[in-house]
Design a protein around this motif. Structure first.
Motif, PDB file in Angstrom:
ATOM      1  N   VAL A  99       0.848  -1.198   0.000  1.00  0.00           N
ATOM      2  CA  VAL A  99       0.000   0.000   0.000  1.00  0.00           C
ATOM      3  C   VAL A  99       0.881   1.244   0.000  1.00  0.00           C
ATOM      4  O   VAL A  99       1.773   1.389   0.847  1.00  0.00           O
ATOM      5  CB  VAL A  99      -0.928   0.028   1.229  1.00  0.00           C
ATOM      6  N   GLY A 100       0.636   2.144  -0.951  1.00  0.00           N
ATOM      7  CA  GLY A 100       1.395   3.379  -1.045  1.00  0.00           C
ATOM      8  C   GLY A 100       0.499   4.595  -0.901  1.00  0.00           C
ATOM      9  O   GLY A 100      -0.697   4.541  -1.170  1.00  0.00           O
ATOM     10  N   LEU A 101       1.086   5.700  -0.484  1.00  0.00           N
ATOM     11  CA  LEU A 101       0.391   6.979  -0.341  1.00  0.00           C
ATOM     12  C   LEU A 101       0.865   7.904  -1.447  1.00  0.00           C
ATOM     13  O   LEU A 101       2.062   8.193  -1.552  1.00  0.00           O
ATOM     14  CB  LEU A 101       0.692   7.587   1.031  1.00  0.00           C
ATOM     15  N   LEU A 102      -0.038   8.378  -2.286  1.00  0.00           N
ATOM     16  CA  LEU A 102       0.333   9.279  -3.382  1.00  0.00           C
ATOM     17  C   LEU A 102       0.837  10.597  -2.811  1.00  0.00           C
ATOM     18  O   LEU A 102       0.160  11.241  -2.005  1.00  0.00           O
ATOM     19  CB  LEU A 102      -0.866   9.523  -4.301  1.00  0.00           C
ATOM     20  N   ASN A 103       2.030  10.995  -3.249  1.00  0.00           N
ATOM     21  CA  ASN A 103       2.644  12.192  -2.673  1.00  0.00           C
ATOM     22  C   ASN A 103       3.588  12.817  -3.694  1.00  0.00           C
ATOM     23  O   ASN A 103       3.836  12.255  -4.766  1.00  0.00           O
ATOM     24  CB  ASN A 103       3.395  11.824  -1.387  1.00  0.00           C
ATOM     25  N   ILE A 104       4.153  13.979  -3.349  1.00  0.00           N
ATOM     26  CA  ILE A 104       5.045  14.697  -4.265  1.00  0.00           C
ATOM     27  C   ILE A 104       6.502  14.264  -4.107  1.00  0.00           C
ATOM     28  O   ILE A 104       7.380  14.759  -4.809  1.00  0.00           O
ATOM     29  CB  ILE A 104       4.928  16.219  -4.069  1.00  0.00           C
ATOM     30  N   GLY A 105       6.763  13.373  -3.196  1.00  0.00           N
ATOM     31  CA  GLY A 105       8.108  12.842  -2.989  1.00  0.00           C
ATOM     32  C   GLY A 105       8.023  11.553  -2.212  1.00  0.00           C
ATOM     33  O   GLY A 105       7.017  11.271  -1.559  1.00  0.00           O
ATOM     34  N   THR A 106       9.065  10.752  -2.279  1.00  0.00           N
ATOM     35  CA  THR A 106       9.031   9.454  -1.610  1.00  0.00           C
ATOM     36  C   THR A 106       9.470   9.520  -0.145  1.00  0.00           C
ATOM     37  O   THR A 106       9.160   8.613   0.626  1.00  0.00           O
ATOM     38  CB  THR A 106       9.944   8.456  -2.350  1.00  0.00           C
ATOM     39  N   ILE A 154      -2.951   2.217  -3.979  1.00  0.00           N
ATOM     40  CA  ILE A 154      -2.460   3.588  -3.797  1.00  0.00           C
ATOM     41  C   ILE A 154      -3.638   4.443  -3.363  1.00  0.00           C
ATOM     42  O   ILE A 154      -4.713   4.415  -3.973  1.00  0.00           O
ATOM     43  CB  ILE A 154      -1.833   4.138  -5.081  1.00  0.00           C
ATOM     44  N   VAL A 155      -3.435   5.221  -2.293  1.00  0.00           N
ATOM     45  CA  VAL A 155      -4.515   6.038  -1.738  1.00  0.00           C
ATOM     46  C   VAL A 155      -4.209   7.519  -1.877  1.00  0.00           C
ATOM     47  O   VAL A 155      -3.052   7.945  -1.834  1.00  0.00           O
ATOM     48  CB  VAL A 155      -4.786   5.694  -0.252  1.00  0.00           C
ATOM     49  N   THR A 156      -5.277   8.292  -2.025  1.00  0.00           N
ATOM     50  CA  THR A 156      -5.197   9.746  -2.096  1.00  0.00           C
ATOM     51  C   THR A 156      -6.584  10.313  -1.841  1.00  0.00           C
ATOM     52  O   THR A 156      -7.560   9.566  -1.723  1.00  0.00           O
ATOM     53  CB  THR A 156      -4.650  10.200  -3.461  1.00  0.00           C
ATOM     54  N   ASP A 157      -6.688  11.635  -1.765  1.00  0.00           N
ATOM     55  CA  ASP A 157      -8.007  12.260  -1.632  1.00  0.00           C
ATOM     56  C   ASP A 157      -8.717  12.248  -2.971  1.00  0.00           C
ATOM     57  O   ASP A 157      -8.092  12.121  -4.033  1.00  0.00           O
ATOM     58  CB  ASP A 157      -7.849  13.699  -1.119  1.00  0.00           C
ATOM     59  N   GLY A 158     -10.044  12.394  -2.953  1.00  0.00           N
ATOM     60  CA  GLY A 158     -10.839  12.274  -4.162  1.00  0.00           C
ATOM     61  C   GLY A 158     -10.576  13.333  -5.204  1.00  0.00           C
ATOM     62  O   GLY A 158     -10.688  13.078  -6.411  1.00  0.00           O
TER      63      GLY A 158
END
Length: 330
Positions: free
Chosen positions: A172-179, A219-223
């Motif tokens: 499971v990953g979190l979508l983001n602007i950097g790792t 992968i999760v993020t806001d809608g």
């Protein structure tokens, strides 16, 4: 197992919807399908089948209807009757290619939300280069999200990936602007900590350029972000194939080259088609609710029904309910 199907939702209803239903019945001998819609309009496409039942409805929710108002006022609409059948225990899951907002409203207000889930999430499975795909949520059920809701999305997506997609210990990953840990805005920074504590295999942040690389299974993020990313992927894929057509149709030599690689290009297009994985599940509801793409053909409807069947078979909603309950009590 009974699956309720909206026979009037989608660009190619009711013909492609019925064809997909009949294909599903031929493939799975353990399901019955109750199809809701205008009996007269569906009649030309119907083929006699002892496990396909038609429930006549006098109303249709149109693509431009205001979702909540339509659900409340059009009580005899195919989508409303379908959702009510699930609520009443007459069916165990439902599938529609109709108005997305209306289906989300029907899911929330009729089928009902699992206790402990703040907000349901809309989640398709998108293609990856290795062909395995990844579960992506939320893609538009809620424009805004709180950190705890991203944690709930991660739990639901992980359960779905394991139960339905057969992936052991989904990444499971979190979508983001950097790792790196500590990257992002207030939402992602807070969510990172909660995901680290959740009963999932959290692998950290994922950048958008890595979405199709297969580095994560969920992968999760806001809608708001998820919807923009989804439409960017759709637009890029569509634009890519349009440019290929222009290149290969520019001259006789190009056309001859196209003929040589035609099968490969057809396979690539199928690989990039996320409807091959089914529809977008509305996770967090008491029963499986599947949103098929509005332009679904029979094959896409077949895959959405297959998805709903598998969710029922492996009790995905029950597992989500149990897992979220444990997390909430800690």
């Amino acid at each position: 197992m009974i699956i309720a199907l909206d026979g009037m939702g989608g660009d190619h209803a009711p013909g492609e919807i019925i064809a997909g239903a009949i294909e599903s019945l031929a493939e799975f001998d353990d399901i019955h399908i109750h199809i809701y819609g205008n009996e007269e309009k569906m009649a030309p496409y119907m083929k006699g089948h002892d496990r396909l039942k038609v429930i006549h409805c006098t109303e249709i929710i149109e693509p431009d209807d205001e979702p909540v108002r339509a659900i409340r006022r059009k009580k005899d609409a195919s989508m409303v009757r379908m959702a009510q059948a699930v609520k009443d225990g007459e069916a165990e899951a439902c599938v529609s290619a109709g108005n997305t907002g209306a289906l989300m409203a029907a899911g929330l207000f009729i089928v009902g939300r699992i206790e402990g889930i703040d907000r349901p999430a809309l989640s398709p499975t998108l293609p990856t280069i290795d062909g395995k795909g990844f579960v992506f949520l939320d893609v538009g059920a809620n424009a805004d999200a709180k950190p705890v809701q991203l944690q709930q999305y991660a739990i639901m997506g992980s359960i779905y990936a394991e139960k339905v997609r057969g992936i052991k210990k989904p990444r499971v990953g979190l979508l983001n602007i950097g790792t790196e840990e500590g990257k992002g805005n207030e939402l992602t920074k807070a969510a990172f900590g909660l995901l680290s504590e959740a009963p999932i295999h959290f692998i950290g942040n994922i950048e958008s350029r890595e979405l199709l690389s297969g580095q994560a299974d969920v992968i999760v993020t806001d809608g708001f972000t998820g919807n923009m990313v989804l439409k960017t992927i759709e637009g890029t894929a569509s634009g890519f194939f349009t440019m290929l057509k222009e290149v290969y149709g520019a001259s006789l030599k190009s056309k001859l080259s196209a003929a040589m690689v035609k099968d490969g290009l057809r396979g690539l297009k199928k690989k990039m088609d996320y409807t091959e994985y089914g529809g977008a599940g509305l996770f967090g509801l008491n029963s499986p609710v599947i949103k098929a793409h509005g332009s679904s053909n029979a094959n896409a409807i077949f895959n959405a029904i297959r998805q709903a069947r598998t969710m029922v078979e492996f009790d995905v909603c029950g597992t989500i309910r149990e897992t979220v309950g444990k997390v909430g009590s800690e």
